[in-house]
Design a protein around this motif. Structure first.
Motif, short mmCIF file in Angstrom:
data_model
loop_
_atom_site.label_atom_id
_atom_site.label_comp_id
_atom_site.label_asym_id
_atom_site.label_seq_id
_atom_site.Cartn_x
_atom_site.Cartn_y
_atom_site.Cartn_z
N THR A 1 43.57 17.61 28.85
CA THR A 1 42.42 17.71 27.96
C THR A 1 42.28 16.40 27.23
N GLU B 1 37.29 17.07 23.96
CA GLU B 1 37.09 18.39 24.54
C GLU B 1 37.53 19.52 23.61
N GLY C 1 34.24 21.18 23.28
CA GLY C 1 34.26 22.12 24.41
C GLY C 1 33.65 23.46 24.11
N PRO D 1 30.21 23.42 26.45
CA PRO D 1 31.13 23.66 27.56
C PRO D 1 30.68 23.02 28.87
N TYR E 1 32.09 19.54 30.09
CA TYR E 1 33.42 19.37 30.66
C TYR E 1 33.62 20.11 31.97
N ASP F 1 35.74 12.11 29.00
CA ASP F 1 36.48 12.19 27.75
C ASP F 1 37.56 11.10 27.64
#
Length: 115
Positions: free
Chosen positions: A5, A9, A13, A17, A20, A79
């Motif tokens: 991760t 995120e 996230g 969502p 990602y 990310d």
């Protein structure tokens, strides 16, 4: 994204969502952004060669802006801080240049209309 991760995120996230989710869409966004951003130098070179002097055409700034936006989105998707930091301020700078370009054209049109 599978595996590790990133640093954003855990924060984004839950709200974004879709950002990602690994998909061909994100690969396409990255490729298109890279293509737009990279093509600006080719466009600038062609315009300069045609004019036999250094020319930075308006298209250069449009390609810069939209390419940096897509690259920033892709950086947020993967990310990775170095990519995000590399592109986070560029759209602001290019948008300002487009603003200057728009105002200089409007000013030139007003001067031409008054002459």
């Amino acid at each position: 994204m599978s595996g590790s991760t990133g640093f954003l995120e855990p924060i984004l996230g839950g709200v974004l969502p879709w950002l990602y989710v690994e998909s061909a869409f994100w690969t396409g966004i990255g490729l298109i952004g890279n293509g737009l951003f990279g093509s600006r130098f080719f466009i600038q070179w062609l315009h300069s060669e045609r004019s036999k002097q250094l020319v930075v055409p308006p298209l250069f700034w449009h390609l810069s802006f939209w390419g940096s936006i897509l690259q920033l989105l892709y950086g947020l998707h993967i990310d990775k801080l170095p990519i995000i930091l590399g592109y986070v301020f560029l759209p602001i700078i290019y948008a300002r240049n487009l603003h200057f370009l728009r105002h200089s054209k409007a000013k030139a049109a007003n001067v031409g209309a008054g002459a």
